[in-house]
Scaffold this active site. Structure first.
Site, PDB file in Angstrom:
ATOM      1  CG  PHE A 129      -2.003   0.922   1.270  1.00  0.00           C
ATOM      2  CD1 PHE A 129      -3.232   0.559   0.747  1.00  0.00           C
ATOM      3  CD2 PHE A 129      -1.857   2.177   1.831  1.00  0.00           C
ATOM      4  CE1 PHE A 129      -4.298   1.448   0.772  1.00  0.00           C
ATOM      5  CE2 PHE A 129      -2.919   3.070   1.859  1.00  0.00           C
ATOM      6  CZ  PHE A 129      -4.145   2.699   1.328  1.00  0.00           C
ATOM      7  CG  ASP A 172      -0.200  -1.974   7.376  1.00  0.00           C
ATOM      8  OD1 ASP A 172      -1.331  -2.405   7.704  1.00  0.00           O
ATOM      9  OD2 ASP A 172      -0.029  -0.845   6.895  1.00  0.00           O
ATOM     10  CE1 TYR A 194      -9.568   2.675   6.537  1.00  0.00           C
ATOM     11  CE2 TYR A 194      -8.801   3.888   8.464  1.00  0.00           C
ATOM     12  CZ  TYR A 194      -8.617   3.477   7.160  1.00  0.00           C
ATOM     13  OH  TYR A 194      -7.496   3.866   6.478  1.00  0.00           O
ATOM     14  CE  LYS A 195      -8.105  -0.264   4.644  1.00  0.00           C
ATOM     15  NZ  LYS A 195      -6.662  -0.209   4.455  1.00  0.00           N
ATOM     16  NE  ARG A 237      -9.525  -3.350  -2.906  1.00  0.00           N
ATOM     17  CZ  ARG A 237      -8.984  -2.679  -1.896  1.00  0.00           C
ATOM     18  NH1 ARG A 237      -7.882  -3.113  -1.319  1.00  0.00           N
ATOM     19  NH2 ARG A 237      -9.556  -1.580  -1.437  1.00  0.00           N
TER      20      ARG A 237
END
Ligand SMILES: *Cc1c(COP(=O)(O)O)cnc(C)c1O
Length: 426
Positions: free
Chosen positions: A127, A208, A233-234, A386
């Site tokens: 990322f 991560d 928050y995912k 995705r």
């Protein structure tokens, strides 16, 4: 395999987690497949935010110690509730900050270039924010990011081989910093093996876990990971920009944080207002600023759901859902002409995270056509749609419907009405 809708309904009836769906606000009449990017609001999380607002309303500053769950200890108490998801002890985890700032705080502590050991090893498929942080940390240490950041490449553009990562480690490696799951393809790394490899070569390893927390069980202590960070928050459904988390293995307790702030103080003495930093004896020392109570509050509700459901059951259903999605795409002919969808996610369950990367040359247009049909996916360049079926709120029938939409868009050439551009936030 059976590709009929009745079979999906049968799977739903046999699903031990089915009752959690009604705890969430699902888009009316739509299908949400973007919980890997922003998890949905649960009634539990909503109630926790309203409770926090009410405490502020009624208690004012007294809430720091006087709230039923005192705000002063909120980072620590939420860390304790997060610990079972991470395979950590409660005092090794704290909820604080944001992913990228936590990564900065941890790398600023654990990246200690000395002599020839100056390099950070990461992957070319990371990322971007993580790479920006690593380069700036190298520069802050007086290093040359172009020379000291080693990005291990991909052989197929989707995944990174563990052998290649291990081969990149040597006496010049100070730190191996990896995502647990690659954000685009959804590849899950063998984190025990990579931790062993890093330590055998004298390097520190940091993770991560943005794309694994809340989807996959972790065993940080057993693996011996040095530090980790993640966003909530995912898959953890803590709300947009919600407060993140970090882990520090207890063998590092007492080290001086690289980016100190008063919220990392020993709790008993923080308000002595001493001019010298007197850090907490645990992972709490890596906090920098006052906890963002309103952005952390939803986690109280969300983590209660995970404690009820159990992360092992969540992982089991997640694997079944992603397997079902992949199998259905293949069994209904969508990987052949004229459909042309491809699967970019490893089939091997030990290497698969919580989402499926569906590849298509006209990905951006198909994403737009899906949205018109009320389906929410996301898109990552150059060609990845995705799709994340979420164990707590996605049904097998949702997945069946999704595959029907993927077929109908090509059958009706609906995507051809759109330009090949993505939205600003994709
Ligand atoms: C989502 C995500 C981020 C987001 O970082 P923020 O600081 O929360 O904006 C960072 N790294 C990875 C690997 C992610 O998946």
């Amino acid at each position: 395999m059976r590709t009929d809708a009745d079979y999906a309904a049968e799977l739903d009836r046999a699903d031990p987690l089915a009752q959690f769906r009604e705890r969430f606000y699902l888009p009316e009449g739509g299908l949400y497949f973007d919980g890997n990017s922003l998890g949905l609001l649960s009634r539990d999380a909503e109630a926790a935010v309203l409770r926090m607002l009410d405490e502020w309303k009624t208690l004012g500053i007294e809430g720091w110690l006087g709230a039923p769950n005192p705000w002063y200890y909120l980072g620590e108490s939420l860390g304790k509730l997060s610990a079972p998801l991470l395979g950590a002890e409660p005092d090794e985890v704290v909820v604080t900050g944001t992913t990228t700032t936590n990564l900065h705080a941890l790398v600023a502590t654990f990246y200690q270039p000395t002599g020839a050991r100056r390099k950070i090893v990461a992957t070319a498929l990371d990322f971007p924010s993580d790479l920006y942080a690593l380069r700036s940390q190298i520069a802050l240490r007086g290093g040359d990011p172009a020379a000291d950041l080693i990005l291990v490449g991909s052989r197929d553009g989707r995944t990174v081989e563990e052998e290649d990562l291990i081969a990149a480690l040597d006496g010049t490696t100070a730190l191996l910093l990896l995502p647990s799951v690659l954000y685009r393809s959804g590849q899950l790394f063998d984190l025990a093996r990579l931790t062993r490899a890093a330590h055998e070569r004298g390097a520190i390893i940091g993770l991560d876990c943005c794309h694994s927390i809340g989807a996959i069980p972790h065993h940080f202590d057993d693996w011996g990971v040095d530090f980790a960070c993640w966003c909530n928050y995912k898959y953890l459904n803590n709300g947009p920009g919600g407060t993140a988390g970090l882990y520090v293995n207890r063998r590092h307790f007492g080290r001086t944080p690289g980016l100190a702030g008063w919220w990392g103080s020993h709790k008993e003495r923080q308000f002595d207002m001493a001019t010298g930093f007197d850090g907490a004896p645990d992972a709490g020392a890596w906090q920098i600023s006052t906890i963002q109570t309103l952005s952390a509050a939803p986690l109280q509700g969300s983590l209660a759901i995970f404690a009820e459901a159990g992360i092992a059951a969540v992982r089991e259903k997640s694997l079944r859902l992603t397997r079902y999605l992949i199998d259905l795409i293949e069994a209904t002919g969508l990987t052949a002409a004229p459909y042309g969808y491809g699967i970019g996610t490893p089939r091997d369950e030990a290497r698969r995270g919580g989402h499926v990367a569906v590849e298509h040359a006209e990905g951006p247009q198909i994403v737009r056509a899906l949205k018109v049909r009320g389906v929410v996916p996301d898109f990552r360049p150059p060609n990845v749609i995705r799709l994340a079926p979420i164990a707590l709120y996605t049904s097998y029938s949702d997945v069946w419907q999704l595959v029907r939409h993927l077929r109908a868009i090509i059958d009706g050439r609906e995507h051809e009405a759109f330009a090949a551009t993505r939205d600003l936030v994709a």
